[in-house]
Design an enzyme around this catalytic site. Structure first.
Site, mmCIF file in Angstrom:
data_model
loop_
_atom_site.group_PDB
_atom_site.id
_atom_site.type_symbol
_atom_site.label_atom_id
_atom_site.label_comp_id
_atom_site.label_asym_id
_atom_site.label_seq_id
_atom_site.Cartn_x
_atom_site.Cartn_y
_atom_site.Cartn_z
ATOM 1 N N LYS A 99 0.867 -1.181 0.000
ATOM 2 C CA LYS A 99 0.000 0.000 0.000
ATOM 3 C C LYS A 99 0.901 1.227 0.000
ATOM 4 O O LYS A 99 1.658 1.449 0.945
ATOM 5 C CB LYS A 99 -0.913 0.005 1.222
ATOM 6 C CG LYS A 99 -1.751 1.286 1.337
ATOM 7 C CD LYS A 99 -2.541 1.313 2.629
ATOM 8 C CE LYS A 99 -3.198 2.669 2.833
ATOM 9 N NZ LYS A 99 -3.907 2.756 4.134
ATOM 10 N N THR A 209 -9.334 2.424 12.170
ATOM 11 C CA THR A 209 -9.624 3.155 13.406
ATOM 12 C C THR A 209 -10.976 2.779 14.006
ATOM 13 O O THR A 209 -11.073 2.565 15.221
ATOM 14 C CB THR A 209 -9.582 4.671 13.142
ATOM 15 O OG1 THR A 209 -8.286 5.028 12.666
ATOM 16 C CG2 THR A 209 -9.882 5.446 14.417
#
Length: 258
Positions: A99, A209
């Site tokens: 990524k 998150t």
């Protein structure tokens, strides 16, 4: 709806369209429980958290072997730094997925699209399955696609804000025009927001998150799994079109004699 709706990405078949992350968990021991509950088959990990010499807290010890690693280039400020991190990750045995995360804006943590494109061009030629994290920009997404990116990962909202799909109209342009998968990354804070991303045609979502900081990450992971699957099913079933006028669901005539 076909019986096999697996996502093909970088030569790997994924039956789960929920990708997850390793950051922000109160304890690494929560990660395998979350993975089992959510069914997530790909998880991101920052290279700086990988320590093959560690006895107790090597993050890789908490990730099941069947889960695909997605090392990220967190901390990179330039394309050159991102490329170096990717190569180190491959040498460390983390595989070919990467990524690309290049951030130069330290106030809002917005990705640097130009540096990301440069890194993608280099790493795709080296055989990496590159997933670039970017601001949703259609011309850029097409350049990434042409450069060999395995997918495009536009942000829904700034990292860690849990504000959902603030960039929805721009993501929709990518979904409509890109040939590579579109994975919505960053900003998704609720299962309903993940479902909304899938309903509009995203190929997958990456959630960190919202799961990691939940009071119960295991249960939250399961909730996101259900939401992603529901959103995908709704998209494949073709959602009913919205209307500005009320439309009766049952006939309003023919049941009383005048």
């Amino acid at each position: 709806m076909t019986t096999d709706d697996a996502l093909q990405l970088g030569g790997v078949r994924f039956t789960s369209r929920l990708f997850t992350g390793t950051g922000k968990f109160a304890a690494n021991a929560q990660i395998p429980k979350m993975l089992a509950a959510s069914g997530s088959q790909m998880i991101t990990v920052a290279l700086r958290r990988i320590d093959a010499q560690a006895k107790q807290e090597n993050i890789l010890a908490y990730i099941p072997k069947e889960v695909t690693l997605l090392p990220n280039t967190s901390g990179a400020r330039t394309a050159e730094q991102a490329v170096r991190i990717a190569r180190i990750a491959r040498e460390a045995g983390c595989g070919d997925f990467i990524k690309i995360e290049v951030i130069t804006d330290m106030k809002y943590l917005m990705p640097d699209n130009w540096e990301t494109l440069k890194a993608t061009e280099i790493l795709a030629k080296e055989g990496f399955a590159v997933l670039p994290y970017v601001l949703p920009d259609l011309p850029l997404a097409k350049r990434l696609e042409n450069a060999g990116a395995a997918a495009v990962m536009p942000l829904g909202a700034p990292i860690g804000t849990n504000r959902g799909l603030e960039t929805k109209p721009l993501i929709e342009l990518l979904i409509e025009n890109c040939e590579v998968p579109v994975v919505v990354d960053a900003g998704i804070g609720r299962p309903s927001q993940a479902a909304a991303a899938m309903e509009m045609g995203a190929d997958a979502v990456l959630v960190n998150t919202a799961i990691a900081t939940a009071a119960d990450p295991e249960t939250m992971g399961r909730a996101f799994d259900l939401a992603v699957r529901a959103g995908r099913m709704a998209y494949l079933a073709r959602l009913a079109e919205e209307s500005s006028l009320a439309r009766a669901s049952s006939p309003l005539t023919g049941f009383l004699d005048d």
